[in-house]
Design a protein around this motif. Structure first.
Motif, PDB file in Angstrom:
ATOM      1  N   THR A 125     -23.097  79.522  69.125  1.00 12.05           N
ATOM      2  CA  THR A 125     -23.573  78.287  68.795  1.00 12.05           C
ATOM      3  C   THR A 125     -22.476  77.176  69.425  1.00 12.05           C
ATOM      4  OG1 THR A 125     -24.732  78.794  66.743  1.00 12.05           O
ATOM      5  CG2 THR A 125     -24.491  76.378  67.332  1.00 12.05           C
ATOM      6  N   VAL A 126     -21.512  77.177  69.402  1.00 16.04           N
ATOM      7  CA  VAL A 126     -20.329  76.402  69.761  1.00 16.04           C
ATOM      8  C   VAL A 126     -20.281  76.741  71.205  1.00 16.04           C
ATOM      9  CG1 VAL A 126     -17.748  75.957  69.690  1.00 16.04           C
ATOM     10  CG2 VAL A 126     -18.958  76.349  67.410  1.00 16.04           C
TER      11      VAL A 126
ATOM     12  N   SER B  26     -23.091  74.738  72.788  1.00 15.60           N
ATOM     13  CA  SER B  26     -23.199  73.422  72.602  1.00 15.60           C
ATOM     14  C   SER B  26     -22.067  72.779  73.772  1.00 15.60           C
ATOM     15  CB  SER B  26     -22.809  72.946  71.293  1.00 15.60           C
ATOM     16  OG  SER B  26     -23.617  73.435  70.278  1.00 15.60           O
TER      17      SER B  26
ATOM     18  N   PHE C 243     -22.796  70.304  76.730  1.00 17.36           N
ATOM     19  CA  PHE C 243     -22.151  69.088  76.830  1.00 17.36           C
ATOM     20  C   PHE C 243     -21.303  68.859  78.014  1.00 17.36           C
ATOM     21  CE2 PHE C 243     -17.973  66.981  76.298  1.00 17.36           C
ATOM     22  CZ  PHE C 243     -18.468  65.679  75.890  1.00 17.36           C
TER      23      PHE C 243
END
Length: 164
Positions: A56-57, A60, A64
């Protein structure tokens, strides 16, 4: 994983937070009976972060960075067009007007009456030329761009020929 021993500091769900003799705080699985706070407890350490959280990180971060890169590319000027020394238009790599700046009072009045931001350079110039045609002034364009940037004004040229 190796068993860890320490004093129980906190209990959450089926895990206990223990403080080891070395002063380290760890989360361990509760097996069998629930220990009391302050008692010594031995169990195996819990993995702190499951794999899906890393994924997930990473996803993301990828979103970004790519969004930031696209925004940077969109708002970085690569060409400039000055119209009759009264206003300046900054263009991005996709020939979109990203910034307008009046150079005198006439340019300020012109920009107050029109909104050409985020329009294609051909459409923006056509709108500005229509305003100038009402004044019957000569129109001059001063174009500066990066050395390998091609500024496509073909639609503007075609529409200006039709009007003459």
């Amino acid at each position: 994983m190796a068993d860890r021993t320490g004093i129980v500091m906190e209990i959450k769900n089926k895990k206990a937070c223990i403080m080891t003799p070395g002063g380290e705080f760890l989360e361990v699985k509760i097996k069998g009976t629930i220990p009391t706070i302050g008692s010594v407890y031995t169990s195996s350490q819990v993995n702190k972060i499951p794999f899906y959280k890393y994924a997930t990180v990473a996803a993301s971060l990828l979103v970004f960075i790519s969004t930031g890169g696209i925004a940077y590319a969109y708002y970085t000027p690569t060409a400039s067009v000055t119209l009759n020394t009264s206003l300046e238009l900054k263009l991005n790599r996709w020939n979109k007007i990203i910034k307008t700046a009046p150079l005198n009072k006439e340019g300020e009045n012109l920009l107050n009456s029109l909104n050409v931001k985020n329009k294609n350079i051909n459409d923006g110039l056509n709108l500005l030329v229509e305003k100038y045609e009402n004044k019957e002034e000569k129109i001059s364009l001063d174009i500066t761009s990066e050395k390998n940037k091609d500024l496509d004004l073909s639609n503007f040229k075609d529409s200006s020929k039709e009007k003459n």
